[in-house]
Design a protein around this motif. Structure first.
Motif, PDB file in Angstrom:
ATOM      1  N   SER A   7     -17.642  82.344 149.509  1.00 31.70           N
ATOM      2  CA  SER A   7     -16.300  82.222 148.937  1.00 31.70           C
ATOM      3  C   SER A   7     -15.247  82.666 149.948  1.00 31.70           C
ATOM      4  CB  SER A   7     -16.160  83.044 147.654  1.00 31.70           C
ATOM      5  OG  SER A   7     -15.992  84.412 147.944  1.00 31.70           O
ATOM      6  N   THR A   8     -14.116  82.008 149.893  1.00 31.61           N
ATOM      7  CA  THR A   8     -12.994  82.357 150.758  1.00 31.61           C
ATOM      8  C   THR A   8     -12.506  83.771 150.459  1.00 31.61           C
ATOM      9  OG1 THR A   8     -12.366  80.030 150.856  1.00 31.61           O
ATOM     10  CG2 THR A   8     -10.684  81.638 151.502  1.00 31.61           C
ATOM     11  N   GLN A   9     -12.542  84.161 149.188  1.00 28.16           N
ATOM     12  CA  GLN A   9     -12.103  85.497 148.797  1.00 28.16           C
ATOM     13  C   GLN A   9     -12.918  86.568 149.533  1.00 28.16           C
ATOM     14  OE1 GLN A   9     -12.583  86.371 144.634  1.00 28.16           O
ATOM     15  NE2 GLN A   9     -11.595  88.353 144.789  1.00 28.16           N
ATOM     16  N   GLN A  10     -14.234  86.398 149.601  1.00 28.21           N
ATOM     17  CA  GLN A  10     -15.078  87.373 150.290  1.00 28.21           C
ATOM     18  C   GLN A  10     -14.847  87.345 151.806  1.00 28.21           C
ATOM     19  OE1 GLN A  10     -17.117  89.833 148.916  1.00 28.21           O
ATOM     20  NE2 GLN A  10     -16.036  89.192 147.073  1.00 28.21           N
ATOM     21  N   ARG A  13     -11.650  89.242 152.373  1.00 25.30           N
ATOM     22  CA  ARG A  13     -11.897  90.668 152.116  1.00 25.30           C
ATOM     23  C   ARG A  13     -12.647  91.287 153.296  1.00 25.30           C
ATOM     24  NH1 ARG A  13     -16.185  93.211 148.930  1.00 25.30           N
ATOM     25  NH2 ARG A  13     -15.506  95.336 148.547  1.00 25.30           N
ATOM     26  N   CYS A  38     -18.230  78.331 151.932  1.00 23.62           N
ATOM     27  CA  CYS A  38     -16.890  78.614 152.439  1.00 23.62           C
ATOM     28  C   CYS A  38     -16.762  78.039 153.843  1.00 23.62           C
ATOM     29  CB  CYS A  38     -16.665  80.131 152.461  1.00 23.62           C
ATOM     30  SG  CYS A  38     -15.094  80.635 153.155  1.00 23.62           S
TER      31      CYS A  38
END
Length: 79
Positions: A7-10, A13, A38
């Protein structure tokens, strides 16, 4: 060395956490040889592997894997 994510979020982060830990990193497209959810990966120097692992484990960052480039592709390392 490359960290791939699902995921882009991870990915974002992990970028923040690794920069905070003063580990030199570069954001780059995920190589086509690595199957991940991702399109972003993080590249870092070989010598930072243990520091990167520590951040990933301690901060519970969800990754697809850590990969080392070898002749003809990439090999996945244990984290």
């Amino acid at each position: 060395m490359i960290i791939a994510f699902d995921s882009t979020q991870q990915a974002l982060r992990a970028e923040m956490l690794l920069e905070y830990a003063e580990i030199e990193i570069d954001i780059r497209p995920t190589p086509k040889e690595i199957t991940a959810g991702c399109a972003l990966s993080i590249e870092f120097p070989d010598g930072e592997l243990e520091s990167v692992k520590r951040v990933i484990v301690n901060e519970h960052v969800e990754i697809r894997g850590v990969f080392r480039q070898i002749e003809g592709g990439y090999e996945q390392l244990e984290v």
